[in-house]
Design a protein around this motif. Structure first.
Motif, PDB file in Angstrom:
ATOM      1  N   GLU A  70       0.833  -1.205   0.000  1.00 40.13           N
ATOM      2  CA  GLU A  70       0.000   0.000   0.000  1.00 40.13           C
ATOM      3  C   GLU A  70       0.872   1.261   0.000  1.00 40.13           C
ATOM      4  OE1 GLU A  70      -3.812  -1.565  -0.273  1.00 40.13           O
ATOM      5  OE2 GLU A  70      -3.131   0.511  -0.297  1.00 40.13           O
ATOM      6  N   ASP A  74       1.192   3.284  -6.496  1.00 42.26           N
ATOM      7  CA  ASP A  74       0.418   4.506  -6.730  1.00 42.26           C
ATOM      8  C   ASP A  74      -0.996   4.313  -6.241  1.00 42.26           C
ATOM      9  OD1 ASP A  74       2.624   5.666  -7.855  1.00 42.26           O
ATOM     10  OD2 ASP A  74       2.057   5.132  -9.934  1.00 42.26           O
ATOM     11  N   GLU A  75      -1.665   5.465  -5.979  1.00 46.20           N
ATOM     12  CA  GLU A  75      -3.039   5.385  -5.492  1.00 46.20           C
ATOM     13  C   GLU A  75      -3.982   4.811  -6.552  1.00 46.20           C
ATOM     14  OE1 GLU A  75      -4.183   9.210  -4.178  1.00 46.20           O
ATOM     15  OE2 GLU A  75      -2.804   9.246  -2.460  1.00 46.20           O
ATOM     16  N   ASP A  93     -10.411  -0.734  -3.763  1.00 46.48           N
ATOM     17  CA  ASP A  93     -10.653   0.582  -4.366  1.00 46.48           C
ATOM     18  C   ASP A  93     -12.111   0.940  -4.251  1.00 46.48           C
ATOM     19  OD1 ASP A  93     -11.633  -1.314  -6.022  1.00 46.48           O
ATOM     20  OD2 ASP A  93     -11.038  -0.308  -7.880  1.00 46.48           O
TER      21      ASP A  93
END
Length: 580
Positions: A70, A74-75, A93
């Protein structure tokens, strides 16, 4: 009006070409950057997947590995791990796609084959994602990212390309407009100068503004104006050439004005005028005789082409007069004078040919009619007399058949329709076989038939049927004109590159006056005696047919004869058919 000008047409064509070219380049750039961004995103996803796989292979604390993942990803990137024992986990997500991924064929194939994967797939909710995956020791790691994230730089690049393309199109269209105007400006000047030349201003010059092809065109235009006078002189030379052509024509041509005076004439027409004036006793030069003048007046009054035939000084002349117009009125006539003497002679020969054919057919037809009526009316009482009349009818029928067949053969030969079926024949077998056909007739007249063949020419390449026809014609003529106890000799020998054959008899011979015409159709030598006996009657076509056959083989035939001493026909055939 703008679109009808050269500037408008060039501007429109170049604009369309430039717009099309820039559009194609823009589309190619769109596709290139699109694929480039997608490939780059897939490479990053695969790199993340490899990092996760390395962590899972090295550490077995799942909670700690998840925290590390995490922090490092990347997000917008999501990770899904599938273990070989069926277990799995995914970074969240808000939407769990792990179940769907296990149902995708591409994902399952990579999982089973334990091979890396980079692809773009579409989820059940029509959402597109970029997916990369790689195997590790106890399972398979997938990383994926929504396409919406990748589309952001793609859309930015697309907008930039569109802006640049629009600016390029506008600038190029403006540039093309001025370029077209620059190119066509000299052409407009030349157009104006051409209109002045058409109005008779031959001193007009076009300014030379450039030194390229258009400048060269302007120079050529100016040179054309300077050469107009030269071409006027050339027209005079053409007129002289026209007189030369008239002088070399086979037909007579002359122009006559309304007063009957000859204005233009060629030598053939002048000769005709002299002969005509001498025949009609007219002394004035360049003035038509009264007979021709009335003919000319008729052509001018009716304004219709007239033709007439005159017989002057032993020659047939066809006179064709056509009205000669001067804008709206007739100012004279153009006369074409054609010598038709040969054509009329051919017409006479054609009529004579028809008369000869009619004459040859009339006698057997009359005999057939007479003897048929005699049989019907029982004039012949006995069987022997009826058989005799029937035999005469048969002989005359056969004679008519021979005449018709000879005419057909001769017509085909004259038309060039005779086909030669060449083959190599042995003269030692060929000539004796022909002589055997005449052995019965020769024995009845006590005529000896001899032949002699040169051993150096035992074979020839000819059409055997046609050559046999020639021998039959010549031998039959020899037998019919040879008295009893006579002798006929046939010989074959080699003469240079030809095979020479001869048929010689010691019969009545041919008068010298008839020798030049012996090969003409229906010509019969010694006409008073050919009718004395039935066995001497012929169609008059045999020798003409023989000559055509020999010439078709590429050879020639000749005759030599003395009255009461005999006749010898000689003909030659080439040994090499390539010499024909």
């Amino acid at each position: 009006m703008f679109w009808r000008s050269v500037v408008g047409k060039l501007w429109f064509i170049f604009s369309v070409v430039i717009f099309s070219l820039i559009s194609i380049i823009s589309l190619l750039l769109f596709e290139f950057f699109n694929q480039s961004y997608i490939h780059e995103a897939q490479e990053k996803l695969l790199e993340t997947a490899n990092s996760v796989a390395n962590l899972l292979d090295e550490y077995h604390d799942q909670t700690w590995v998840v925290d590390v993942i995490e922090q490092m990803k990347d997000e917008s990137v999501f990770v899904s791990v599938h273990y070989d024992d069926g277990g799995q986990w995914v970074t969240t997500d808000g939407n769990d796609h792990s179940d769907w991924l296990t149902l995708n064929d591409t994902v399952m194939n990579s999982l089973s084959e334990r091979a890396e994967i980079m692809t773009k797939i579409k989820l059940e909710n029509n959402m597109e994602i970029l997916l990369s995956g790689t195997p590790f020791e106890h399972g398979f790691v997938y990383t994926y990212q929504p396409m919406s994230v990748t589309n952001v730089p793609i859309d930015q690049t697309t907008g930039t390309i569109l802006l640049i393309a629009m600016l390029a199109i506008v600038m190029m269209i403006i540039f093309v407009f001025f370029l077209s105007h620059r190119i066509t400006a000299p052409l407009i000047k030349m157009r104006e100068a051409a209109l002045e030349l058409a109005n008779g201003e031959f001193k007009t010059k076009v300014p030379i503004l450039t030194h390229d092809e258009i400048g060269e065109l302007a120079m050529a235009f100016n040179r054309m104006g300077r050469q107009l006078n030269y071409h006027m002189n050339a027209l005079k030379q053409e007129k002289e050439l026209l007189y030369s052509i008239l002088g070399s024509m086979a037909d007579g041509v002359m122009t006559i004005n309304r007063d009957g005076k000859v204005i233009i004439s060629n030598p053939q027409a002048e000769k005709f005028l002299k002969d005509c004036q001498f025949e009609l006793e007219t002394k004035k030069e360049n003035i038509l005789p009264s007979e021709l003048e009335s003919f000319m007046q008729e052509a001018m009054e009716t304004e219709i082409e007239q033709s007439r035939e005159l017989y002057i000084q032993g020659r047939n002349w066809v006179i064709i007069m056509s009205p000669l117009y001067d804008q709206t009125k007739v100012r004279g006539v153009v006369v074409v004078i054609r010598d038709m003497t040969k054509e009329r002679k051919m017409d006479q020969l054609r009529e004579a040919f028809i008369a000869n054919v009619s004459h040859e057919l009339r006698t057997p037809i009359s005999l057939l009619q007479g003897y048929s009526e005699a049989i019907i009316d029982d004039v012949a009482s006995s069987k022997e007399e009826k058989n005799e009349l029937a035999q005469i009818i048969l002989d005359e029928s056969l004679r008519m058949g021979r005449l018709v067949n000879d005419l057909l053969d001769l017509a085909r030969m004259k038309a060039g329709q005779m086909q030669l079926n060449r083959t190599i024949i042995d003269l030692e077998l060929f000539i004796p076989r022909i002589l055997r056909k005449f052995s019965g007739v020769a024995e009845s007249k006590k005529i000896s038939l001899d032949h002699q063949i040169d051993p150096t020419i035992s074979t020839v390449n000819v059409d055997p049927d046609r050559l046999e026809q020639v021998f039959i014609i010549l031998i039959d003529n020899a037998i019919r004109h040879t008295e009893e106890q006579g002798e006929i000799k046939i010989s074959a020998e080699k003469s240079d590159e030809y095979a020479q054959f001869s048929v010689q008899d010691n019969g009545t011979g041919i008068p010298q006056a008839d020798l030049p015409f012996i090969f003409e159709r229906f010509y019969k030598a010694d006409k008073s005696r050919t009718r004395l006996a039935a066995n001497k009657m012929g169609t008059g076509l045999g020798l003409a047919i023989a000559k055509q056959i020999i010439e078709a083989h590429g050879g020639w035939i000749d005759v030599q004869s003395r009255e009461n001493e005999g006749t010898m026909f000689t003909f030659q055939l080439p040994l090499d058919i390539n010499r024909i």
